[in-house]
Enzyme design. Structure first.
Site, PDB file in Angstrom:
ATOM      1  N   LYS A 183       0.817  -1.214   0.000  1.00 37.69           N
ATOM      2  CA  LYS A 183       0.000   0.000   0.000  1.00 37.69           C
ATOM      3  C   LYS A 183       0.852   1.266   0.000  1.00 37.69           C
ATOM      4  CE  LYS A 183      -4.271  -2.011   1.678  1.00 37.69           C
ATOM      5  NZ  LYS A 183      -5.310  -2.085   2.732  1.00 37.69           N
ATOM      6  N   ARG A 201      -2.863 -10.168   5.270  1.00 39.22           N
ATOM      7  CA  ARG A 201      -3.374 -10.298   3.896  1.00 39.22           C
ATOM      8  C   ARG A 201      -2.303  -9.753   2.957  1.00 39.22           C
ATOM      9  NH1 ARG A 201      -6.376  -7.185   0.210  1.00 39.22           N
ATOM     10  NH2 ARG A 201      -7.908  -8.378  -1.005  1.00 39.22           N
TER      11      ARG A 201
END
Length: 272
Positions: free
Chosen positions: A207, A247
């Site tokens: 991210k 994740r």
């Protein structure tokens, strides 16, 4: 030991791997590869939630994800469904998924809570303030940890009121969702303050807030692939903190990190 959830986006527009696994055979092969790399379950998503992404029709989402989940399940690969739509959650569970992972925590679809209660599966409730086209402008907090804690508590209360057993609920702080860069780090560093003893899923993989942290000469911080080592660092710290699952895009690196943490702890790290 912390579980590893492998990301499988069957979308044309996800921020890191959009378009790579839109064909059924490619998607199933990738899911099997993630499982062989050690992922405990494969999180299949048919709608991108990257910043600026627009919604897709529910029938298109189901066309993308249900055959993949069915094929992986028939191959003995455990799956979860990444969706904000109750109808897709139901179709995916019927096809073999065992967990519903909703980035909106049930806010995007009023039918989600009752659907999950009826399905009697684990539910990942993420902190969420708005859809992807609007979320960045809502990165406004006086105290991000206290506010996320309160908003997650409200989601848990609403889910329990709808019949979801509290033990079925997993919390996700929503890294990158209404949190562009600096708002993410306190949520990782002060996890106990918002988790309140509940199971936690950390989804930091590749991210942009990681890119901001590693930005320097010679590093293309805007390239999601350049954030992979930083992702592994977060996985290591999250596993050391005892999170339920991470994740990730790279399952092998995450599994290695989790096993190193486990070995370190087993050898007595932290003893006085």
């Amino acid at each position: 030991m912390t579980l590893v959830m492998g990301i499988l986006n069957v979308t044309p527009d996800s921020f890191s791997d959009g378009g790579m696994f839109v064909q059924l055979d490619a998607a199933v092969a990738r899911g099997v590869e993630l499982a062989q790399d050690g992922a405990d379950l494969i999180d299949v998503g048919g709608e991108s939630t990257r910043p600026g992404a627009v919604r897709v029709p529910v029938d298109e989402e189901q066309r993308r994800v249900v055959p993949v989940i069915r094929a992986l399940s028939q191959s003995g690969v455990a799956t979860s469904i990444d969706t904000m739509n109750a109808a897709t959650a139901r179709a995916a569970v019927e096809a073999g998924a065992s967990i519903v992972n909703d980035v909106s925590g049930g806010l995007a679809d009023p039918a989600m809570a009752a659907t999950v209660a009826d399905l009697d599966v684990d539910f990942v409730a993420m902190h969420w303030r708005a859809h992807s086209t609007q979320m960045d402008r809502l990165d406004r907090y006086e105290d991000v940890v206290a506010e996320v804690a309160a908003e997650l508590d409200a989601r848990v209360a609403a889910l329990v009121a709808a019949g979801v057993p509290e033990g079925r609920i997993v919390l996700d702080p929503g890294l990158g969702f209404a949190k562009v860069t600096d708002s993410n780090w306190p949520l990782l560093a002060r996890m106990d303050e918002w988790a309140r003893g509940r199971r936690v899923l950390v989804g930091a993989s590749r991210k942009r807030f990681l890119g901001a942290a590693i930005a320097r000469r010679g590093v293309d911080a805007a390239d999601p692939a350049a954030r992979e080592h930083a992702t592994t660092a977060v996985t290591t710290l999250a596993a050391a903190a005892g999170v339920w699952a991470v994740r990730v895009h790279d399952a092998r690196a995450a599994v290695d990190a989790v096993r190193v943490v486990s070995a370190w702890h087993a050898a007595g790290f932290g003893r006085g």
